[in-house]
Design a protein around this motif. Structure first.
Motif, short mmCIF file in Angstrom:
data_model
loop_
_atom_site.label_atom_id
_atom_site.label_comp_id
_atom_site.label_asym_id
_atom_site.label_seq_id
_atom_site.Cartn_x
_atom_site.Cartn_y
_atom_site.Cartn_z
N ALA A 147 41.88 -10.81 -27.79
CA ALA A 147 40.62 -11.50 -28.24
C ALA A 147 39.91 -12.22 -27.35
O ALA A 147 38.71 -12.54 -27.23
CB ALA A 147 41.27 -12.27 -29.50
N ALA A 148 40.78 -13.18 -26.75
CA ALA A 148 40.12 -14.04 -25.69
C ALA A 148 39.33 -13.37 -24.54
O ALA A 148 38.37 -13.74 -23.93
CB ALA A 148 41.17 -15.11 -25.18
N SER A 149 39.61 -12.07 -24.23
CA SER A 149 39.19 -11.21 -23.23
C SER A 149 37.69 -10.70 -23.41
O SER A 149 36.98 -10.39 -22.61
CB SER A 149 40.14 -9.92 -22.77
N MET A 150 37.34 -10.82 -24.95
CA MET A 150 36.23 -10.55 -25.35
C MET A 150 35.06 -11.52 -25.19
O MET A 150 33.91 -11.34 -24.98
CB MET A 150 36.15 -10.17 -26.81
N VAL A 151 35.48 -12.84 -24.82
CA VAL A 151 34.57 -14.04 -24.79
C VAL A 151 33.33 -13.37 -23.65
O VAL A 151 32.28 -13.77 -23.89
CB VAL A 151 35.16 -15.26 -24.55
N PRO A 152 33.95 -13.38 -22.43
CA PRO A 152 32.72 -12.94 -21.19
C PRO A 152 31.89 -12.09 -21.68
O PRO A 152 30.69 -12.29 -21.22
CB PRO A 152 33.68 -12.69 -20.10
N PHE A 153 32.47 -10.94 -22.29
CA PHE A 153 31.49 -9.92 -22.72
C PHE A 153 30.33 -10.21 -23.66
O PHE A 153 29.31 -10.10 -23.45
CB PHE A 153 32.29 -8.55 -23.26
N LEU A 154 30.76 -10.82 -24.79
CA LEU A 154 29.93 -11.62 -25.58
C LEU A 154 28.97 -12.46 -25.26
O LEU A 154 27.86 -12.51 -25.41
CB LEU A 154 30.98 -12.16 -26.76
N LEU A 155 29.48 -13.45 -24.26
CA LEU A 155 28.48 -14.32 -23.61
C LEU A 155 27.47 -13.72 -22.89
O LEU A 155 26.02 -13.92 -22.82
CB LEU A 155 29.23 -15.39 -22.52
N LEU A 156 27.84 -12.93 -22.03
CA LEU A 156 26.68 -11.96 -21.28
C LEU A 156 25.68 -11.13 -21.90
O LEU A 156 25.00 -10.80 -21.61
CB LEU A 156 27.70 -11.28 -20.16
N ILE A 157 26.25 -10.37 -23.05
CA ILE A 157 25.76 -9.76 -23.92
C ILE A 157 24.51 -10.54 -24.57
O ILE A 157 23.31 -10.45 -24.76
CB ILE A 157 26.45 -8.93 -25.04
N ALA A 158 24.87 -11.67 -24.96
CA ALA A 158 24.17 -12.74 -25.78
C ALA A 158 22.86 -13.29 -24.73
O ALA A 158 21.73 -13.45 -25.23
CB ALA A 158 24.83 -14.02 -26.29
N ILE A 159 23.05 -13.24 -23.60
CA ILE A 159 22.39 -13.74 -22.63
C ILE A 159 21.44 -12.79 -21.99
O ILE A 159 20.02 -12.75 -22.02
CB ILE A 159 22.98 -14.26 -21.38
#
Length: 286
Positions: free
Chosen positions: A41-53
């Motif tokens: 679950a924590a490993s998804m955080v970098p992907f979610l942040l970069l997708i949001a940007i």
């Protein structure tokens, strides 16, 4: 002049080393099945942040299907790896990661056709990595440590994971959504295993719940960040070169684990680690 691919691979090396070194703490605190869920679950955080940007990403249905399959193998690899890590030393366990990293060099250079020609010394490097990995799983009585076989099978699953991800990324021309889907299905695979195969209550140690969660999230984010950059290397045809640099991870892990966990290796296992690292050095620099 050092290429951008080499620099990015070195950053992945740092992220993966941090995740490997402290992964055992997460497994001890949560148990290996729940650890997969928390880390995934924590490993998804970098992907979610970069997708949001970066905004909306394009992905084909074929790429999405491959990413889902890759995520399942991702989760299975974590389950098998963490099962070994629950009882075995960090050094021994992650020395076996050389197996799938050697496969990635082969995948990039020969199957995906990257501009990365293997020379005689690098051919020898691949052989040394496989030989060293086999030596690491042998006991003092020259028998295979079956508990480490789980880790070896886990890394084989990760070889399948990155093979599927390579085709998924190159098909769509993107890597963020593919990486996010893979991390999501790895987490779901861990969740299914947790419900279907409950395990004994893990040892909690002396740290509070919030501190345990923070360390677990840090491991997951490090894995996610490393995988995100690795996806970028695949997209820009630098998988083989990147994998050869990342193959140096076990030596970093071995040095840190000797200090943190007081890991001890038999002469044969230590020799295997040296042989595997020598193979990685041949791959990376010769």
């Amino acid at each position: 002049m050092i290429s951008a691919g080499v620099v990015l691979a070195a950053v992945v090396l740092i992220f993966y080393s941090v995740a490997d070194i402290f992964g055992k703490k997460v497994v001890v605190k949560y148990g290996y099945r729940r650890a997969v869920v928390v880390v995934g679950a924590a490993s998804m955080v970098p992907f979610l942040l970069l997708i949001a940007i970066s905004g909306t990403q394009h992905m084909t249905s074929y790429s999405a299907s491959l990413a889902v399959a890759a995520g399942i193998f991702y989760g299975l690899g974590f389950l098998l790896l963490y099962k070994s890590l629950a009882t075995e030393q960090t050094t021994n366990t992650f020395a076996l990661s050389e197996f799938f990293k050697a496969w990635l060099v082969i995948l990039g250079a020969f199957i995906l056709g990257e501009i990365f020609s293997l020379r005689a010394g690098q051919d020898a490097g691949i052989i040394l990595i496989f030989l060293g990995s086999f030596m690491v799983i042998l006991t003092e009585k020259l028998r295979i440590n079956m508990k480490l076989v789980y880790a070896l099978l886990g890394f084989i699953c990760w070889a399948v994971l990155w093979t599927l991800m390579a085709y998924s990324i190159l098909n769509s021309g993107t890597y963020l959504l593919e990486g996010l889907i893979a991390a999501l299905f790895a987490t779901l695979t861990g969740a299914v295993a947790s419900f279907a195969l409950p395990e004994k209550k893990p040892v909690q140690g002396h740290k509070g719940g919030m501190e345990r969660l923070e360390s677990s999230v840090a491991v997951g984010v490090a894995i996610g960040a490393g995988s995100l950059i690795f996806g970028y290397l695949i997209l820009f045809k630098e998988l083989a070169q990147g994998a050869s640099i990342i193959a140096l991870t076990p030596i970093v892990v071995a040095i840190a684990s000797r200090k943190i966990y007081l890991d001890r290796l038999t002469l044969l296992q230590a020799g295997g680690l040296i042989v595997a690292v020598a193979g990685a050095l041949l791959l990376a620099f010769f």
